[in-house]
Design a protein around this motif. Structure first.
Motif, short mmCIF file in Angstrom:
data_model
loop_
_atom_site.label_atom_id
_atom_site.label_comp_id
_atom_site.label_asym_id
_atom_site.label_seq_id
_atom_site.Cartn_x
_atom_site.Cartn_y
_atom_site.Cartn_z
N THR A 4 0.89 -1.19 -0.13
CA THR A 4 0.06 -0.10 0.03
C THR A 4 0.76 1.34 -0.11
O THR A 4 1.95 1.21 0.67
N LEU A 5 0.46 2.43 -0.54
CA LEU A 5 1.12 3.39 -0.61
C LEU A 5 1.07 4.35 0.80
O LEU A 5 0.05 4.65 1.10
N LEU A 6 1.91 4.57 1.34
CA LEU A 6 1.76 5.35 2.58
C LEU A 6 1.78 6.80 2.36
O LEU A 6 1.18 7.66 3.10
N TYR A 7 2.25 7.00 1.19
CA TYR A 7 2.09 8.64 0.61
C TYR A 7 1.58 8.62 -0.62
O TYR A 7 2.32 8.51 -1.98
N PRO A 8 0.26 8.60 -0.86
CA PRO A 8 -0.49 8.51 -2.12
C PRO A 8 -0.23 9.99 -2.84
O PRO A 8 0.31 10.94 -2.12
N ASN A 64 9.89 5.45 -2.83
CA ASN A 64 8.75 6.24 -3.90
C ASN A 64 8.60 7.65 -3.56
O ASN A 64 8.48 8.28 -4.70
N ALA A 65 8.25 8.01 -2.32
CA ALA A 65 7.91 9.39 -2.07
C ALA A 65 9.42 10.08 -2.19
O ALA A 65 9.08 11.61 -3.03
N LEU A 66 10.66 9.59 -1.99
CA LEU A 66 11.75 10.46 -2.36
C LEU A 66 11.84 10.59 -3.92
O LEU A 66 11.87 11.75 -4.44
N SER A 67 11.48 9.55 -4.76
CA SER A 67 11.45 9.61 -6.25
C SER A 67 10.50 10.57 -6.81
O SER A 67 10.83 11.53 -7.62
N SER A 68 9.46 10.63 -6.18
CA SER A 68 8.27 11.45 -6.48
C SER A 68 8.57 12.89 -6.19
O SER A 68 8.29 13.78 -6.99
N ARG A 69 8.95 13.04 -4.88
CA ARG A 69 9.42 14.36 -4.74
C ARG A 69 10.65 15.25 -5.47
O ARG A 69 10.49 16.35 -6.20
N PHE A 70 11.48 14.18 -5.82
CA PHE A 70 12.55 14.45 -6.75
C PHE A 70 11.98 14.95 -8.15
O PHE A 70 12.60 16.02 -8.69
#
Length: 102
Positions: A4-8, A64-70
């Motif tokens: 599950t995504l903790l950070y949608p 995933n959150a890091l990649s998304s934020r980058f």
């Protein structure tokens, strides 16, 4: 294995036209998906405890959150560069005067 995504994603724009057709035709996306499915199957076969699965889930979600934020920051930087180019430093003098009048 289902994670599950903790950070949608923070939001989906209204009237967005992005759908599965956009990713179904992308070779790189499909290659990543196939590789991810292989790793998911390997994890399933390992019969890991709930505690270890949760730790892996949290780790993957943070990555995933890091990649998304980058990606978001890179997009904003690119947008800022375009804005600077079009509204400032790269315009001829007459165009600069026109933008200051707006």
């Amino acid at each position: 294995m289902t994670f599950t995504l903790l950070y949608p994603p923070p939001f989906t724009p209204p009237n967005s036209t992005f759908d599965k057709r956009d990713v179904n035709g992308d070779r790189e996306y499909q290659a990543i998906l196939r590789k991810s499915d292989i790793y998911s199957g390997e994890l399933d076969r390992m019969d890991l405890s709930k505690e270890i699965r949760l730790l892996i889930n949290r780790y993957v979600s943070e990555q995933n959150a890091l990649s998304s934020r980058f990606g978001m920051l890179a997009y904003l930087l690119g947008f800022s560069d375009c804005k600077t180019m079009f509204l400032g430093k790269c315009l001829p003098t007459e165009a600069k005067e026109m933008t200051t009048e707006l």
